[in-house]
Scaffold this active site. Structure first.
Site, PDB file in Angstrom:
ATOM      1  N   ASP A  90       0.789  -1.224   0.000  1.00 42.41           N
ATOM      2  CA  ASP A  90       0.000   0.000   0.000  1.00 42.41           C
ATOM      3  C   ASP A  90       0.819   1.271   0.000  1.00 42.41           C
ATOM      4  O   ASP A  90       1.869   1.329   0.635  1.00 42.41           O
ATOM      5  CB  ASP A  90      -0.856   0.026   1.265  1.00 42.41           C
ATOM      6  CG  ASP A  90      -2.272  -0.283   0.931  1.00 42.41           C
ATOM      7  OD1 ASP A  90      -2.875   0.525   0.220  1.00 42.41           O
ATOM      8  OD2 ASP A  90      -2.742  -1.345   1.362  1.00 42.41           O
ATOM      9  N   GLY A  91       0.302   2.268  -0.657  1.00 42.48           N
ATOM     10  CA  GLY A  91       0.896   3.595  -0.572  1.00 42.48           C
ATOM     11  C   GLY A  91       1.480   4.106  -1.880  1.00 42.48           C
ATOM     12  O   GLY A  91       2.022   5.211  -1.923  1.00 42.48           O
TER      13      GLY A  91
ATOM     14  N   ARG B  55      -0.526   8.447 -10.787  1.00 43.01           N
ATOM     15  CA  ARG B  55      -0.510   7.230  -9.954  1.00 43.01           C
ATOM     16  C   ARG B  55       0.426   6.163 -10.506  1.00 43.01           C
ATOM     17  O   ARG B  55       1.081   5.447  -9.757  1.00 43.01           O
ATOM     18  CB  ARG B  55      -1.928   6.645  -9.852  1.00 43.01           C
ATOM     19  CG  ARG B  55      -2.871   7.460  -8.992  1.00 43.01           C
ATOM     20  CD  ARG B  55      -4.234   6.793  -8.907  1.00 43.01           C
ATOM     21  NE  ARG B  55      -4.170   5.529  -8.196  1.00 43.01           N
ATOM     22  CZ  ARG B  55      -4.208   5.412  -6.865  1.00 43.01           C
ATOM     23  NH1 ARG B  55      -4.329   6.474  -6.105  1.00 43.01           N
ATOM     24  NH2 ARG B  55      -4.125   4.230  -6.296  1.00 43.01           N
TER      25      ARG B  55
ATOM     26  N   ASN C 118      -9.614  -5.038  -6.985  1.00 43.90           N
ATOM     27  CA  ASN C 118      -8.910  -3.972  -7.716  1.00 43.90           C
ATOM     28  C   ASN C 118      -9.491  -3.721  -9.113  1.00 43.90           C
ATOM     29  O   ASN C 118      -9.185  -2.695  -9.737  1.00 43.90           O
ATOM     30  CB  ASN C 118      -7.400  -4.254  -7.820  1.00 43.90           C
ATOM     31  CG  ASN C 118      -6.630  -3.993  -6.535  1.00 43.90           C
ATOM     32  OD1 ASN C 118      -5.592  -4.591  -6.294  1.00 43.90           O
ATOM     33  ND2 ASN C 118      -7.125  -3.085  -5.687  1.00 43.90           N
TER      34      ASN C 118
ATOM     35  N   GLU D  66       1.627 -12.816  12.915  1.00 44.81           N
ATOM     36  CA  GLU D  66       1.915 -11.549  13.584  1.00 44.81           C
ATOM     37  C   GLU D  66       1.740 -10.423  12.576  1.00 44.81           C
ATOM     38  O   GLU D  66       2.013 -10.590  11.382  1.00 44.81           O
ATOM     39  CB  GLU D  66       3.358 -11.546  14.100  1.00 44.81           C
ATOM     40  CG  GLU D  66       3.621 -12.568  15.172  1.00 44.81           C
ATOM     41  CD  GLU D  66       2.882 -12.259  16.469  1.00 44.81           C
ATOM     42  OE1 GLU D  66       2.742 -11.077  16.813  1.00 44.81           O
ATOM     43  OE2 GLU D  66       2.433 -13.225  17.122  1.00 44.81           O
TER      44      GLU D  66
HETATM   45  C1  FPP Z   1      -1.579  -0.354  -3.586  1.00 47.00           C
HETATM   46  O1  FPP Z   1      -1.299   1.019  -3.620  1.00 47.00           O
HETATM   47  C2  FPP Z   1      -0.882  -1.065  -4.651  1.00 47.00           C
HETATM   48  C3  FPP Z   1      -1.507  -1.766  -5.650  1.00 47.00           C
HETATM   49  C4  FPP Z   1      -2.959  -1.886  -5.739  1.00 47.00           C
HETATM   50  C5  FPP Z   1      -0.728  -2.433  -6.725  1.00 47.00           C
HETATM   51  C6  FPP Z   1       0.596  -3.037  -6.383  1.00 47.00           C
HETATM   52  C7  FPP Z   1       1.255  -3.434  -7.651  1.00 47.00           C
HETATM   53  C8  FPP Z   1       2.543  -3.223  -7.993  1.00 47.00           C
HETATM   54  C9  FPP Z   1       3.536  -2.651  -7.080  1.00 47.00           C
HETATM   55  C10 FPP Z   1       3.013  -3.523  -9.395  1.00 47.00           C
HETATM   56  C11 FPP Z   1       2.962  -4.893  -9.936  1.00 47.00           C
HETATM   57  C12 FPP Z   1       3.379  -5.996  -9.029  1.00 47.00           C
HETATM   58  C13 FPP Z   1       4.510  -6.769  -9.106  1.00 47.00           C
HETATM   59  C14 FPP Z   1       4.664  -7.937  -8.175  1.00 47.00           C
HETATM   60  C15 FPP Z   1       5.588  -6.541 -10.051  1.00 47.00           C
HETATM   61  P1  FPP Z   1      -2.479   2.052  -3.834  1.00 47.00           P
HETATM   62  O2  FPP Z   1      -2.603   2.348  -5.289  1.00 47.00           O
HETATM   63  O3  FPP Z   1      -3.711   1.533  -3.185  1.00 47.00           O
HETATM   64  O4  FPP Z   1      -1.911   3.305  -3.088  1.00 47.00           O
HETATM   65  P2  FPP Z   1      -2.715   4.342  -2.181  1.00 47.00           P
HETATM   66  O5  FPP Z   1      -3.343   3.523  -1.074  1.00 47.00           O
HETATM   67  O6  FPP Z   1      -1.648   5.258  -1.683  1.00 47.00           O
HETATM   68  O7  FPP Z   1      -3.703   5.018  -3.085  1.00 47.00           O
END
Ligand code: FPP
Length: 217
Positions: free
Chosen positions: A2-3, A15, A50, A184
């Protein structure tokens, strides 16, 4: 992980720039984890919820995933990483499914660490699929925790000892609902794109201070 969005917003970037920085964090953490003795690392890359995000963001995430696998597979294999996927990943685009399956097949005998990437994954969905498989294969009186566990996507993997949540979120968000029963939790305010070897080391150190009782005393 997250983040990513908040990381980009703080820099007045789109984003997708946050997700790209998130992939860099994935690279750092996957490199560091085996050195810390981590045997299985599960990354929640795309949840079954998602899909509610705008189509261009979903497309960006799938593109980044495709690019990550293509560009890292040789290095992962060289480093002894076994790559697996959990979740209903077969519902993704056919070319991506082929890439995922050939990557998993190529690395199947590696044993330094298992990297599980959760794709189109939801803990509730996984439990429902496992329950259906139990019901199709077994009489009701033979359905128990072990039978269900054997039909989860994570069958054969140990339950997670530690769940790390970045960017201060204090919820499980449908991640490994069954498997995390005794895990944990460590919540860090650090945003995922800022996560690195040092942050992972700190997190594991915090975990190792915990006294675990698994319901006993
Ligand atoms: C959450 O941040 C992150 C995601 C929904 C996607 C994570 C995916 C990747 C890092 C890329 C592909 C993965 C791999 C394994 C190569 P958010 O968008 O919810 O951030 P926010 O909470 O700050 O809005």
């Amino acid at each position: 992980m997250d983040g990513n969005g908040r990381w980009a917003k703080a820099r007045h970037l789109p984003r997708v720039a946050g997700h790209r920085a998130g992939v860099e964090a994935v690279r750092r953490v996957v490199e560091a984890a085996p050195d810390l003795g981590i045997e299985v690392l599960t990354l929640y890359a795309f949840s079954s919820e998602n899909w509610k995000r705008p189509a261009d963001e979903v497309g960006d995430l799938m593109g980044l995933l495709r690019h990550y696998i293509r560009s890292e597979i040789d290095e992962l294999h060289r480093n002894g990483i076994r790559l697996i996927f959990i979740g209903n990943y077969k519902a993704l685009k056919p070319d991506l499914v082929t890439l995922l399956e050939t990557s998993a097949e190529r690395t199947r005998d590696n044993s330094r660490m298992t990297l599980a990437i959760a794709l189109n994954y939801g803990g509730q969905d996984e439990i429902v699929r496992a329950a259906r498989a139990c019901a199709a294969e077994l009489p009701a009186d033979q359905i128990d925790a072990a039978a269900l566990e054997a039909r989860l996507d994570t069958a054969g993997l140990p339950a997670p000892d530690l769940v790390v949540r970045t960017s201060g979120e204090q919820r499980l968000s449908n991640f490994l609902l069954w498997q995390a029963a005794y895990a944990e939790f460590v919540v860090t305010d650090r945003l995922w794109p800022d996560f690195d070897r040092a942050a992972l080391t700190e997190t594991v150190a915090e975990f190792s201070q915990r006294e675990r009782r698994f319901g006993g005393r």
